[in-house]
Each structure stands twice: as structure tokens, then as C-alpha cells.
Design a protein around this motif. Structure first.
Motif, PDB file in Angstrom:
ATOM      1  N   THR A  12       0.828  -1.211   0.000  1.00 43.37           N
ATOM      2  CA  THR A  12       0.000   0.000   0.000  1.00 43.37           C
ATOM      3  C   THR A  12       0.859   1.256   0.000  1.00 43.37           C
ATOM      4  O   THR A  12       0.587   2.210  -0.744  1.00 43.37           O
ATOM      5  N   PHE A  71       2.420   1.726  -3.395  1.00 43.29           N
ATOM      6  CA  PHE A  71       1.394   2.144  -4.349  1.00 43.29           C
ATOM      7  C   PHE A  71       1.091   3.633  -4.214  1.00 43.29           C
ATOM      8  O   PHE A  71       1.035   4.361  -5.214  1.00 43.29           O
ATOM      9  N   VAL A  72       0.903   4.082  -2.965  1.00 39.20           N
ATOM     10  CA  VAL A  72       0.614   5.497  -2.716  1.00 39.20           C
ATOM     11  C   VAL A  72       1.786   6.369  -3.152  1.00 39.20           C
ATOM     12  O   VAL A  72       1.602   7.429  -3.761  1.00 39.20           O
ATOM     13  N   ARG A 111       4.082   5.723  -5.439  1.00 37.36           N
ATOM     14  CA  ARG A 111       4.181   5.748  -6.897  1.00 37.36           C
ATOM     15  C   ARG A 111       3.106   6.647  -7.506  1.00 37.36           C
ATOM     16  O   ARG A 111       3.355   7.366  -8.476  1.00 37.36           O
ATOM     17  N   ARG A 112       1.903   6.616  -6.938  1.00 37.74           N
ATOM     18  CA  ARG A 112       0.831   7.488  -7.435  1.00 37.74           C
ATOM     19  C   ARG A 112       1.201   8.950  -7.289  1.00 37.74           C
ATOM     20  O   ARG A 112       0.970   9.763  -8.186  1.00 37.74           O
ATOM     21  N   ARG A 113       1.813   9.290  -6.149  1.00 36.46           N
ATOM     22  CA  ARG A 113       2.231  10.675  -5.930  1.00 36.46           C
ATOM     23  C   ARG A 113       3.309  11.082  -6.926  1.00 36.46           C
ATOM     24  O   ARG A 113       3.292  12.197  -7.449  1.00 36.46           O
ATOM     25  N   LYS A 114       4.241  10.171  -7.206  1.00 37.25           N
ATOM     26  CA  LYS A 114       5.304  10.478  -8.160  1.00 37.25           C
ATOM     27  C   LYS A 114       4.745  10.664  -9.556  1.00 37.25           C
ATOM     28  O   LYS A 114       5.174  11.549 -10.303  1.00 37.25           O
ATOM     29  N   ILE A 115       3.768   9.810  -9.918  1.00 32.60           N
ATOM     30  CA  ILE A 115       3.145   9.925 -11.243  1.00 32.60           C
ATOM     31  C   ILE A 115       2.387  11.242 -11.367  1.00 32.60           C
ATOM     32  O   ILE A 115       2.486  11.938 -12.393  1.00 32.60           O
ATOM     33  N   LYS A 116       1.639  11.611 -10.313  1.00 37.83           N
ATOM     34  CA  LYS A 116       0.902  12.883 -10.326  1.00 37.83           C
ATOM     35  C   LYS A 116       1.865  14.060 -10.420  1.00 37.83           C
ATOM     36  O   LYS A 116       1.607  15.030 -11.133  1.00 37.83           O
TER      37      LYS A 116
END
Length: 210
Positions: free
Chosen positions: A183, A186-187, A189-194
Motif C-alpha cells: 500500500t 502504491f501510494v 508511486r501514485r504521488r510520483k506519477i501525479k
């Protein structure tokens, strides 16, 4: 732990008594936190406690204990560590805590919540190393929230069958720890993508204005 003990504490001292017991009791009562938390969850399931304030008080009590450990590390960390290192059991736990810190850095504060042997040593060591309180609070309190939530819910749902849960304690915690790490990744990586998408949008806007 006897369910009646928790109920008596609430009846005699209210939720404040439970809070203080969880805050200071973890340092003086030789009872695993998991046993205490599942008992509170079970008491809530039985109707002896209201689930919402019981959970809130439990979380605040554990968070206060983590904070106390951190502050002890900042104020008198050298003395405390000196005393603990003289005892073989604590010396081994300190070594384990330091390895966890070296591998996961500040995230080890969250992971340590799931490790009984180093749960209060990691905050102590980070206090001693002068980790900023803001960083400590982010990782320690979020980790404590997840950990308390899991144990409280286990006690609430399976309190009467905790012998079976404790029998497979190692397996349960390995699964929970694995899910927590997944988790977190995942969180992150999402922040890095955003962040990357936001940077690209800014670059495109700058090109359009030229």
C-alpha cells in the motif's frame, strides 16, 4: 487479559482511565499491546464500551506512548540507552531496531508498530538522533492508526476466538506487513506519477505561452 479488568477500569475511571492506562501502562505492565487492544475491541463488541470513543481513546493512548518514547529519546536518550544496553534482551532489540531504521529510514516508525520487540525503541532512537518532530508525527501516528485499527477490528470481530488468531500470529502479521508495504509503495508511486504529470503540464503551458 481479563475482559472484566477493562470494564472495571472504564467503570471506575471512565475513558480517561483507559487513556492513561494505555499511555503509561505499556511501560510498566508486562502485557503485549495486541492483547490489550483486542480486549478493548472485544469489550466494544460486547457492548461494554462504545466502539467509536473506545477506538479513539485507544489510538490516542498508544500515540501518547509513542510520543513519550520519542521525547525521552530527545531529552535523556543517552542515559536511557545506556541503561537498556546493559541488559542483553534490550541490547538485541536495540540492534534490531537500528537495522530496521537503516533499511527503511523514517518509514521504520510505521513498520515498528507491527514489531513488538522494537515498537517503542524506534521512536526512542529517533528522538535521540534528533529526527524532526513533524517527520516523527507523520510516520508514527499514521502507522499507529493502521496498526490500532487492525488489532481493534480483530478484537471486535474475533475477540472470542483470539486463541486461534494468536496461534497463527506470525503468519497474520507477515500478511499485514506485506499489505502495508504494498500500500505504501502504491501510494508513493501514485504521488510520483501525479507530480510528473503536473510537471509536464507546466512545461506544455510554458511552451504554449512562448
Amino acid at each position: 487479559m481479563d475482559l472484566e479488568l477493562v470494564i472495571n477500569i472504564i467503570e471506575d475511571n471512565g475513558y480517561l482511565g483507559l487513556f492513561l492506562w494505555l499511555w503509561f501502562g505499556v511501560f510498566v505492565i508486562p502485557v503485549p499491546n495486541e492483547v490489550i487492544l483486542t480486549t478493548v475491541g472485544l469489550a466494544s463488541a460486547k457492548g461494554a464500551l462504545h466502539p467509536v470513543p473506545a477506538f479513539f481513546v485507544t489510538y490516542m493512548g498508544i500515540s501518547a506512548a509513542f510520543t513519550t518514547s520519542y521525547l525521552l529519546g530527545r531529552i535523556i536518550g543517552r542515559r536511557v540507552l545506556g541503561l537498556l544496553e546493559k541488559k542483553k534482551r534490550f541490547a538485541n532489540s536495540i540492534e534490531s531496531a537500528m537495522k530496521l531504521m537503516e533499511k527503511y529510514h523514517a518509514f521504520s516508525l510505521s513498520l515498528s508498530c507491527f514489531a513488538p520487540g522494537v515498537r517503542y525503541l524506534v521512536p526512542l532512537l529517533y528522538g535521540f538522533s534528533r529526527l524532526p518532530f513533524k517527520t516523527f508525527a507523520i510516520f508514527a501516528y499514521s502507522g499507529a492508526f493502521v496498526w490500532v485499527s487492525i488489532i481493534f477490528v480483530l478484537g471486535y470481530l474475533f475477540g472470542d476466538k483470539m486463541d486461534l488468531v494468536m496461534k497463527y500470529n506470525r503468519e497474520v502479521w507477515l500478511v499485514i506487513l506485506g499489505l502495508s508495504i504494498i500500500t505504501f509503495i502504491f501510494v508513493l508511486r501514485r504521488r510520483k506519477i501525479k507530480a510528473a504529470i503536473g510537471t509536464e503540464e507546466v512545461i506544455l503551458q510554458e511552451r504554449q505561452h512562448k
